[in-house]
Scaffold this motif. Structure first.
Motif, PDB file in Angstrom:
ATOM      1  N   TYR A 132      67.521  65.741  72.762  1.00  0.00           N
ATOM      2  CA  TYR A 132      66.942  66.366  73.956  1.00  0.00           C
ATOM      3  C   TYR A 132      67.553  67.710  74.332  1.00  0.00           C
ATOM      4  N   TYR A 133      68.323  68.256  73.427  1.00  0.00           N
ATOM      5  CA  TYR A 133      68.667  69.667  73.575  1.00  0.00           C
ATOM      6  C   TYR A 133      68.430  70.410  72.264  1.00  0.00           C
ATOM      7  N   ALA A 134      68.598  69.703  71.136  1.00  0.00           N
ATOM      8  CA  ALA A 134      68.419  70.358  69.837  1.00  0.00           C
ATOM      9  C   ALA A 134      66.968  70.320  69.387  1.00  0.00           C
ATOM     10  N   TYR A 135      66.278  69.216  69.708  1.00  0.00           N
ATOM     11  CA  TYR A 135      64.883  69.038  69.305  1.00  0.00           C
ATOM     12  C   TYR A 135      64.672  69.350  67.818  1.00  0.00           C
ATOM     13  N   GLY A 136      65.574  68.814  66.996  1.00  0.00           N
ATOM     14  CA  GLY A 136      65.449  68.945  65.544  1.00  0.00           C
ATOM     15  C   GLY A 136      66.114  70.169  64.955  1.00  0.00           C
ATOM     16  N   GLU A 137      66.657  71.045  65.778  1.00  0.00           N
ATOM     17  CA  GLU A 137      67.318  72.265  65.289  1.00  0.00           C
ATOM     18  C   GLU A 137      68.827  72.118  65.464  1.00  0.00           C
ATOM     19  N   SER A 138      69.508  71.654  64.414  1.00  0.00           N
ATOM     20  CA  SER A 138      70.943  71.456  64.496  1.00  0.00           C
ATOM     21  C   SER A 138      71.568  71.749  63.136  1.00  0.00           C
ATOM     22  N   SER A 139      72.862  71.478  63.000  1.00  0.00           N
ATOM     23  CA  SER A 139      73.571  71.814  61.763  1.00  0.00           C
ATOM     24  C   SER A 139      74.861  71.007  61.680  1.00  0.00           C
ATOM     25  N   TYR A 140      75.519  71.118  60.532  1.00  0.00           N
ATOM     26  CA  TYR A 140      76.811  70.454  60.330  1.00  0.00           C
ATOM     27  C   TYR A 140      77.789  70.850  61.441  1.00  0.00           C
ATOM     28  N   GLU A 141      77.912  72.148  61.693  1.00  0.00           N
ATOM     29  CA  GLU A 141      78.872  72.632  62.689  1.00  0.00           C
ATOM     30  C   GLU A 141      78.540  72.098  64.084  1.00  0.00           C
ATOM     31  N   GLU A 142      77.258  72.103  64.437  1.00  0.00           N
ATOM     32  CA  GLU A 142      76.864  71.620  65.758  1.00  0.00           C
ATOM     33  C   GLU A 142      77.072  70.113  65.877  1.00  0.00           C
ATOM     34  N   ALA A 143      76.846  69.378  64.782  1.00  0.00           N
ATOM     35  CA  ALA A 143      77.071  67.938  64.800  1.00  0.00           C
ATOM     36  C   ALA A 143      78.543  67.620  65.067  1.00  0.00           C
ATOM     37  N   ILE A 168      73.031  61.320  65.474  1.00  0.00           N
ATOM     38  CA  ILE A 168      72.356  62.531  64.989  1.00  0.00           C
ATOM     39  C   ILE A 168      70.884  62.189  64.818  1.00  0.00           C
ATOM     40  N   ASP A 169      70.039  62.829  65.585  1.00  0.00           N
ATOM     41  CA  ASP A 169      68.609  62.521  65.562  1.00  0.00           C
ATOM     42  C   ASP A 169      67.902  63.365  64.504  1.00  0.00           C
ATOM     43  N   ASP A 170      66.575  63.377  64.535  1.00  0.00           N
ATOM     44  CA  ASP A 170      65.779  64.082  63.528  1.00  0.00           C
ATOM     45  C   ASP A 170      66.233  65.535  63.371  1.00  0.00           C
ATOM     46  N   GLY A 171      66.150  66.034  62.142  1.00  0.00           N
ATOM     47  CA  GLY A 171      66.547  67.403  61.846  1.00  0.00           C
ATOM     48  C   GLY A 171      67.591  67.502  60.758  1.00  0.00           C
ATOM     49  N   TRP A 172      68.138  66.363  60.338  1.00  0.00           N
ATOM     50  CA  TRP A 172      69.194  66.400  59.315  1.00  0.00           C
ATOM     51  C   TRP A 172      68.656  66.236  57.900  1.00  0.00           C
ATOM     52  N   SER A 173      67.433  65.712  57.745  1.00  0.00           N
ATOM     53  CA  SER A 173      66.920  65.381  56.413  1.00  0.00           C
ATOM     54  C   SER A 173      66.205  66.577  55.780  1.00  0.00           C
ATOM     55  N   GLN A 174      65.696  66.361  54.570  1.00  0.00           N
ATOM     56  CA  GLN A 174      65.106  67.470  53.814  1.00  0.00           C
ATOM     57  C   GLN A 174      63.707  67.836  54.273  1.00  0.00           C
ATOM     58  N   ASN A 175      63.086  67.013  55.098  1.00  0.00           N
ATOM     59  CA  ASN A 175      61.791  67.339  55.674  1.00  0.00           C
ATOM     60  C   ASN A 175      61.785  66.976  57.154  1.00  0.00           C
ATOM     61  N   VAL A 176      60.967  67.666  57.927  1.00  0.00           N
ATOM     62  CA  VAL A 176      60.867  67.378  59.346  1.00  0.00           C
ATOM     63  C   VAL A 176      60.241  65.996  59.534  1.00  0.00           C
ATOM     64  N   CYS A 177      60.956  65.103  60.179  1.00  0.00           N
ATOM     65  CA  CYS A 177      60.469  63.757  60.508  1.00  0.00           C
ATOM     66  C   CYS A 177      60.028  62.983  59.260  1.00  0.00           C
ATOM     67  N   ALA A 178      60.655  63.268  58.133  1.00  0.00           N
ATOM     68  CA  ALA A 178      60.286  62.591  56.880  1.00  0.00           C
ATOM     69  C   ALA A 178      61.411  62.748  55.863  1.00  0.00           C
ATOM     70  N   GLY A 179      61.444  61.794  54.898  1.00  0.00           N
ATOM     71  CA  GLY A 179      62.390  61.880  53.795  1.00  0.00           C
ATOM     72  C   GLY A 179      61.894  62.828  52.736  1.00  0.00           C
ATOM     73  N   PRO A 180      62.679  63.023  51.665  1.00  0.00           N
ATOM     74  CA  PRO A 180      63.832  62.219  51.253  1.00  0.00           C
ATOM     75  C   PRO A 180      64.976  62.256  52.268  1.00  0.00           C
ATOM     76  N   TRP A 181      65.627  61.092  52.408  1.00  0.00           N
ATOM     77  CA  TRP A 181      66.683  60.963  53.399  1.00  0.00           C
ATOM     78  C   TRP A 181      68.022  61.377  52.803  1.00  0.00           C
ATOM     79  N   LEU A 182      68.070  62.688  52.555  1.00  0.00           N
ATOM     80  CA  LEU A 182      69.256  63.371  52.058  1.00  0.00           C
ATOM     81  C   LEU A 182      69.483  64.592  52.928  1.00  0.00           C
ATOM     82  N   ALA A 183      70.721  65.050  53.005  1.00  0.00           N
ATOM     83  CA  ALA A 183      71.049  66.169  53.883  1.00  0.00           C
ATOM     84  C   ALA A 183      70.325  67.436  53.473  1.00  0.00           C
ATOM     85  N   ASN A 184      69.828  68.180  54.455  1.00  0.00           N
ATOM     86  CA  ASN A 184      69.266  69.499  54.176  1.00  0.00           C
ATOM     87  C   ASN A 184      70.385  70.538  54.110  1.00  0.00           C
TER      88      ASN A 184
END
Length: 520
Positions: A183-194, A216-232
């Motif tokens: 509710y502040y990042a809305y999918g826009e985050s990063s390793y440093e911010e986490a 850590i909510d949506d925004g960490w995977s390789q696709n928006v709201c979808a896998g592959p469930w690996l770090a972007n």
């Protein structure tokens, strides 16, 4: 008042062509419950209909549950024969309150209708939107329970009835509270911010016996709201993030949408749920999907995450959100799961059981999960639609309503999660958001804060620390006192005292341009 703990006055089995060859319903009745069994060999049943006749001739209020999350639509109201109430309902005449429903984890989707001449129950035994192929199997499709209460409030009656419906809940081994970045990042985050998020949670919980968590909510995977469930490329190494969290004494948590992986779907078309005009998602009844889910869950666990928040599964499986459904779990036509021999409810239960088998020694948070089916298979359940870091009317409508009307399920079905306190600079006035945080803090349910450190003032930080101190224990006694006539209760009983909240103040409700709520 009413009593449905008896053999129904009418029983019907519905199939596609309404021709019954060998389908049968059998009842096993005792003083505590009535088990309903369905068997068929040639027939492909879709619904079992039960009817109990009686007359209501006195002023009556009724409150029912929802399929999955609440959408600011839970309330006590008048008799309405066109309103379907999933799983259970409560009815009161002012002096007596009666609960009617089915025990948790039935093998069908069950909803009730209440009218002035009786009660109807619909057991949806379809596989998707088509009749189930039981192939001679006899299936327990639900256990009906009914109980009457006098001398206590309607809230206490509902709480007691929830205990009857669920006698085997699971809860986190330690108190869960802390942060979520949505509710502040809305999918826009990063390793440093986490990492900064975890550092902030550690600061807010400094000195407390129970460590905070950070999801850590949506925004960490390789696709928006979808896998592959690996770090972007922004998150780089999910295992390293979990390790850094633990060094800070913060419990690492991760959000995931398990039934949507773009790469896996592209290479395994036979594993998809293909409904016309719907996004393709994975069919959880397919053996290859089950193997895939175990691989993903074991990977996340291997990374070191101790909280798993899985989301979207009801929408993915059935194609709709709960607010658009009345009676049946899906409006889509002519589709079925891969495993035609199981009901939709059985397939959902198998999905939850698989997750619990792989992650049950951690903490599972269900979001967009079927409330009555996940009880006993999730530790925490998101009970309402999203609150907001931007619009107070969403938080007021969705947060307060779901907390009040699903609070009887807290510590009876699971721990409830009424969603976050979203804090952004120059958005929701703090005098309003602080009240929401204060209520969550004493609710006995997890308090999650969503804000970056640079969004809060020193005064706000002290308020959050105080709320964390209270919520890190979660042993308060809370009850909404005006819930029979207020969909966003403002008068609450908190540890022996009456506390009043003002959910409006200067933030008057807006004209919403034809939409129930603005986007988050």
């Amino acid at each position: 008042m009413i009593d449905i703990l008896r053999i129904p006055d009418d029983v019907k089995i519905l199939t596609y062509d309404n021709k019954i060859q060998d389908a049968k319903v059998r009842f096993v009745l005792n003083e505590k419950q009535m088990d309903v069994y369905l068997s068929a060999k040639e027939d492909k049943p879709e619904f079992v209909f039960l009817r109990w006749n009686y007359r209501t001739s006195e002023p009556t209020k009724i409150m029912g549950d929802k399929w999955e999350r609440a959408y600011s639509d839970m309330c006590w109201g008048p008799i309405n024969p066109d309103k379907f109430m999933p799983w259970y309902f409560m009815v009161t005449n002012g002096s007596e309150t009666v609960g009617c429903g089915v025990k948790v984890r039935p093998n069908s989707f069950v909803s009730f209708e209440y009218d002035s001449s009786g009660v109807s129950a619909w057991f949806d035994v379809r596989c998707g939107a088509m009749g189930v192929e039981l192939d001679g199997r006899e299936l327990l499709i639900g256990s009906v329970v009914c109980e009457s209460y006098s001398g206590i409030s309607t809230f206490k009656a509902t709480q007691n009835f929830c205990k009857i419906m669920c006698d085997d809940p699971v809860f986190p081994k330690k108190v869960i509270y802390g942060g979520n970045n949505w509710y502040y990042a809305y999918g826009e985050s990063s390793y440093e911010e986490a990492i900064m998020d975890a550092e902030f949670q550690a600061e807010l919980a400094e000195g407390l016996e129970t460590p905070p968590s950070m999801v850590i909510d949506d925004g960490w995977s390789q696709n928006v709201c979808a896998g592959p469930w690996l770090a972007n490329e922004k998150f780089v190494d999910m295992a390293n993030i979990a390790e850094e969290y633990k060094k800070l004494n913060v419990i690492p948590g991760l959000w995931i949408r398990l039934l949507h992986d773009i790469e896996f779907e592209k290479d395994n078309s036979e594993c998809l749920l293909n409904r016309k005009d719907d996004e393709c998602v994975l069919d959880p009844s397919h053996p290859k999907v089950k193997d895939y889910l175990r691989v993903v869950l074991r990977r996340i666990k291997g990374w070191g995450y101790e909280i798993l928040k899985h989301d979207y599964s009801t929408f993915d499986m059935f194609g709709d959100y709960g607010f658009s459904l009345n009676g049946t779990i899906t409006k889509k036509k002519n589709w079925a799961f891969y495993d035609r021999k199981k009901t939709s409810a059985e397939i959902v239960l198998d999905f939850y059981k698989l997750i619990y088998e792989e992650f049950g020694d951690g903490v599972i948070i269900g979001c967009n999960t079927v409330s009555h089916l996940c009880a006993g298979l999730v530790h925490i359940n998101r009970i309402g639609d999203d609150t907001s870091g931007k619009y107070w009317d969403r938080t007021r409508a969705l947060g307060v309503n779901s907390l009040a009307f699903r609070l009887p399920q807290n510590n009876t079905f699971y721990k409830i999660d009424a969603d976050c306190v979203g804090i952004l600079k120059n958005n929701i006035p703090w005098e309003l958001n602080r009240q929401w945080m204060d209520l969550l803090a004493v609710s006995g349910s997890p308090l999650f804060i969503s804000c970056p450190k640079n969004s809060v003032t020193e005064e706000q930080k002290e308020d959050i620390k105080k709320a964390f101190r209270i919520n890190s224990v979660q042993n308060n006694e809370v009850e909404p006192l005006d819930w029979e006539y207020n969909v966003t209760p403002q008068k609450w009983f908190v540890d022996g005292e009456i506390v009043e909240f003002d959910w409006v103040k200067q933030e008057y409700p807006d004209l919403l341009e034809g939409n129930t709520h603005r986007m988050i």
